[in-house]
Design a protein around this motif. Sequence first.
Motif, mmCIF file in Angstrom:
data_model
loop_
_atom_site.group_PDB
_atom_site.id
_atom_site.type_symbol
_atom_site.label_atom_id
_atom_site.label_comp_id
_atom_site.label_asym_id
_atom_site.label_seq_id
_atom_site.Cartn_x
_atom_site.Cartn_y
_atom_site.Cartn_z
ATOM 1 N N THR A 185 -18.048 127.262 10.083
ATOM 2 C CA THR A 185 -18.972 127.869 9.110
ATOM 3 C C THR A 185 -20.401 127.549 9.558
ATOM 4 N N GLY A 186 -21.326 128.410 9.170
ATOM 5 C CA GLY A 186 -22.718 128.209 9.608
ATOM 6 C C GLY A 186 -22.847 128.389 11.107
ATOM 7 N N ALA A 187 -22.028 129.307 11.647
ATOM 8 C CA ALA A 187 -21.905 129.410 13.111
ATOM 9 C C ALA A 187 -23.143 129.993 13.788
ATOM 10 N N ALA A 188 -24.052 130.591 13.010
ATOM 11 C CA ALA A 188 -25.296 131.088 13.635
ATOM 12 C C ALA A 188 -26.417 130.060 13.515
ATOM 13 N N GLY A 189 -26.135 128.935 12.879
ATOM 14 C CA GLY A 189 -27.161 127.893 12.728
ATOM 15 C C GLY A 189 -27.301 127.075 14.004
ATOM 16 N N GLN A 190 -28.187 126.093 13.940
ATOM 17 C CA GLN A 190 -28.483 125.266 15.132
ATOM 18 C C GLN A 190 -27.244 124.582 15.697
ATOM 19 N N ILE A 191 -26.495 123.891 14.819
ATOM 20 C CA ILE A 191 -25.326 123.129 15.295
ATOM 21 C C ILE A 191 -24.214 124.091 15.690
ATOM 22 N N GLY A 192 -24.002 125.109 14.839
ATOM 23 C CA GLY A 192 -22.963 126.095 15.113
ATOM 24 C C GLY A 192 -23.164 126.747 16.467
ATOM 25 N N ILE A 248 -17.998 132.023 10.776
ATOM 26 C CA ILE A 248 -18.309 132.402 9.388
ATOM 27 C C ILE A 248 -19.788 132.148 9.100
ATOM 28 N N GLU A 249 -20.400 133.100 8.461
ATOM 29 C CA GLU A 249 -21.800 132.957 8.025
ATOM 30 C C GLU A 249 -21.980 133.595 6.658
ATOM 31 N N ILE A 250 -23.121 133.317 6.050
ATOM 32 C CA ILE A 250 -23.484 134.057 4.845
ATOM 33 C C ILE A 250 -23.958 135.451 5.279
ATOM 34 N N VAL A 267 -19.767 123.413 8.811
ATOM 35 C CA VAL A 267 -21.126 123.026 9.221
ATOM 36 C C VAL A 267 -22.173 123.635 8.287
ATOM 37 N N GLY A 268 -21.949 124.868 7.862
ATOM 38 C CA GLY A 268 -22.941 125.578 7.054
ATOM 39 C C GLY A 268 -23.152 124.904 5.705
ATOM 40 N N ALA A 269 -24.416 124.729 5.353
ATOM 41 C CA ALA A 269 -24.757 124.130 4.067
ATOM 42 C C ALA A 269 -26.172 124.545 3.726
ATOM 43 N N VAL A 282 -16.030 117.968 7.928
ATOM 44 C CA VAL A 282 -17.242 118.417 7.237
ATOM 45 C C VAL A 282 -18.457 117.794 7.920
ATOM 46 N N VAL A 283 -19.378 118.662 8.340
ATOM 47 C CA VAL A 283 -20.624 118.224 8.981
ATOM 48 C C VAL A 283 -21.803 118.452 8.027
ATOM 49 N N GLY A 284 -21.754 119.563 7.293
ATOM 50 C CA GLY A 284 -22.859 119.937 6.399
ATOM 51 C C GLY A 284 -23.113 118.875 5.349
ATOM 52 N N ASN A 285 -24.365 118.567 5.133
ATOM 53 C CA ASN A 285 -24.731 117.469 4.222
ATOM 54 C C ASN A 285 -24.806 117.873 2.749
ATOM 55 N N PRO A 286 -24.590 116.916 1.853
ATOM 56 C CA PRO A 286 -24.151 115.539 2.071
ATOM 57 C C PRO A 286 -22.672 115.504 2.465
ATOM 58 N N ASN A 322 -21.652 105.993 3.950
ATOM 59 C CA ASN A 322 -22.143 107.355 3.777
ATOM 60 C C ASN A 322 -22.933 107.799 5.004
ATOM 61 N N HIS A 323 -22.873 109.086 5.337
ATOM 62 C CA HIS A 323 -23.790 109.613 6.355
ATOM 63 C C HIS A 323 -25.134 109.851 5.668
ATOM 64 N N SER A 324 -25.873 108.761 5.498
ATOM 65 C CA SER A 324 -27.166 108.818 4.818
ATOM 66 C C SER A 324 -27.882 107.547 5.242
HETATM 67 P P1 NAX Z 1 -29.068 125.330 10.148
HETATM 68 O O1 NAX Z 1 -29.874 125.590 8.915
HETATM 69 O O2 NAX Z 1 -29.650 125.603 11.497
HETATM 70 O O3 NAX Z 1 -27.709 126.168 10.060
HETATM 71 C C1 NAX Z 1 -26.929 126.207 8.922
HETATM 72 C C2 NAX Z 1 -26.249 127.561 8.912
HETATM 73 O O4 NAX Z 1 -25.322 127.550 7.835
HETATM 74 C C3 NAX Z 1 -27.218 128.716 8.675
HETATM 75 O O5 NAX Z 1 -27.055 129.683 9.690
HETATM 76 C C4 NAX Z 1 -26.804 129.264 7.305
HETATM 77 O O6 NAX Z 1 -26.933 130.660 7.207
HETATM 78 C C5 NAX Z 1 -25.343 128.819 7.236
HETATM 79 N N1 NAX Z 1 -24.806 128.694 5.881
HETATM 80 C C6 NAX Z 1 -25.420 128.255 4.757
HETATM 81 N N2 NAX Z 1 -24.588 128.319 3.709
HETATM 82 C C7 NAX Z 1 -23.405 128.778 4.178
HETATM 83 C C8 NAX Z 1 -22.166 129.071 3.576
HETATM 84 N N3 NAX Z 1 -21.972 128.906 2.266
HETATM 85 N N4 NAX Z 1 -21.167 129.547 4.365
HETATM 86 C C9 NAX Z 1 -21.354 129.735 5.690
HETATM 87 N N5 NAX Z 1 -22.528 129.491 6.307
HETATM 88 C C10 NAX Z 1 -23.529 129.019 5.568
HETATM 89 O O7 NAX Z 1 -28.573 123.838 10.028
HETATM 90 P P2 NAX Z 1 -27.961 122.894 11.158
HETATM 91 O O8 NAX Z 1 -29.041 122.170 11.841
HETATM 92 O O9 NAX Z 1 -26.989 123.661 11.962
HETATM 93 O O10 NAX Z 1 -27.216 121.800 10.239
HETATM 94 C C11 NAX Z 1 -26.083 122.153 9.489
HETATM 95 C C12 NAX Z 1 -25.720 121.040 8.537
HETATM 96 O O11 NAX Z 1 -25.380 119.856 9.252
HETATM 97 C C13 NAX Z 1 -26.859 120.611 7.588
HETATM 98 O O12 NAX Z 1 -26.327 120.422 6.297
HETATM 99 C C14 NAX Z 1 -27.309 119.292 8.176
HETATM 100 O O13 NAX Z 1 -27.929 118.473 7.206
HETATM 101 C C15 NAX Z 1 -26.004 118.737 8.651
HETATM 102 N N6 NAX Z 1 -26.032 117.642 9.621
HETATM 103 C C16 NAX Z 1 -25.074 116.693 9.529
HETATM 104 C C17 NAX Z 1 -24.950 115.672 10.433
HETATM 105 C C18 NAX Z 1 -23.858 114.645 10.311
HETATM 106 O O14 NAX Z 1 -23.880 113.703 11.114
HETATM 107 N N7 NAX Z 1 -22.913 114.732 9.386
HETATM 108 C C19 NAX Z 1 -25.925 115.523 11.539
HETATM 109 C C20 NAX Z 1 -26.664 116.766 11.855
HETATM 110 C C21 NAX Z 1 -27.029 117.625 10.675
HETATM 111 O O15 NAX Z 1 -28.223 117.135 10.126
#
Ligand code: NAX
Length: 335
Positions: free
Chosen positions: A12-19, A43-45, A89-91, A130-134, A188-190
């Motif tokens: 999820t969030g596959a077009a974002g930075q991490i994805g 998967i993306e929004i 990943v997406g959040a 789960v990577v997306g925070n929190p 916690n990852h915080s």
């Molecule tokens: P980006 O904002 O570059 O990418 C996130 C992507 O997720 C966007 O393309 C957005 O459209 C998509 N998205 C948002 N809501 C969605 C949903 N409901 N379904 C599918 N896609 C959705 O963020 P990025 O730098 O890639 O970071 C992603 C997440 O990882 C963030 O929450 C960030 O805080 C978290 N992290 C977690 C880390 C960990 O160690 N657990 C470290 C790295 C990162 O900070």
Amino acid sequence: MSTKKAVRIAITGAAGQIGYQLAFRIASGQLFGKDQSIILQLIEITPAIEALKGVAMELDDCSFDTLDKIIVTDKLEIGFKDINYAFLVGAKPRTADIERKDLLLGNAKIFSEQGKSLNMFADNNVKVLVVGNPANTNALIARENAPNIDPKNFTAMTRLDHNRAKAQIAIKTNAHVSEIKKMIIWGNHSATQYPDISYCVKRKRGPISIHEEKIIELVNQEWYREKFIPLVQQRGTEIIKARGASSAASAASAAIDHMRDWVQGTSDNDWVSMGVASDGSYSISEGVVFSYPVICNNGEYSIIKNLDIDEFSNDKIGLTNNELREERSAVEELL
Ligand code: NAX
């Protein structure tokens, strides 16, 4: 072409930075090797679907031997269909004007919906990271909304913190990072996470014997407590200051490390840190997703039990446990 039956992997969030980093590394075989075919379910929004189509075009252009098929979607019933592995990943991103509690609740809704969809559409044995925070509390919410999936299959990523901590110890002790073993990230990852070097060793393999030194005997206590711990806790913020953007390649790399070790096993008498459902070990509130030292074998992780915990560590572990309990209370309605 690779030989084994293809596995289905959702991001999820596959077009974002991490994805964007993760998709290419997985597709190229860096997760499961060159003889494992992959079907990527990206998967993306809806507003990010065009960008995601661009990612898929670039994936095609790589002509990866291991990539069988790419699915691009904004629908969870398509994206999670029959998947074996999920990288959530997406959040919602944290912005200056958003309160922590609102961020928590906003993301909680995303992860409760994703938990329900995993329950309905994914393979029952799906492994979820789960990577997306929190991340810890999002994993808890997804897990609680997926009653047909083993709760053990929901994990949160603290491997980036683990890798960061190892790298700093390697620099400090003039070692190669591969020689640093048994690092622990608790909690916690915080910023309350506790990077603990009490059991950490520098292990050198000679031609006939192995030489181990305890890290606590190689670094001084003041450096450990006043410099190292805050450095690891604040590393993400430092990366943002330097790069103007949050960690992406290192986060994707850690996500691959987490899933690969979980599936293929840890080795070399080493531990890794994973956010997993607490079983009450070390007096942690049962059920919260807490980062523990674990080993992995046959696709299962086990928490390292019965470590002696000194008073300093006990206080730090208590702090991060309290934060996770507070996060759980804030999202109670979605559990
Ligand atoms: P980006 O904002 O570059 O990418 C996130 C992507 O997720 C966007 O393309 C957005 O459209 C998509 N998205 C948002 N809501 C969605 C949903 N409901 N379904 C599918 N896609 C959705 O963020 P990025 O730098 O890639 O970071 C992603 C997440 O990882 C963030 O929450 C960030 O805080 C978290 N992290 C977690 C880390 C960990 O160690 N657990 C470290 C790295 C990162 O900070």
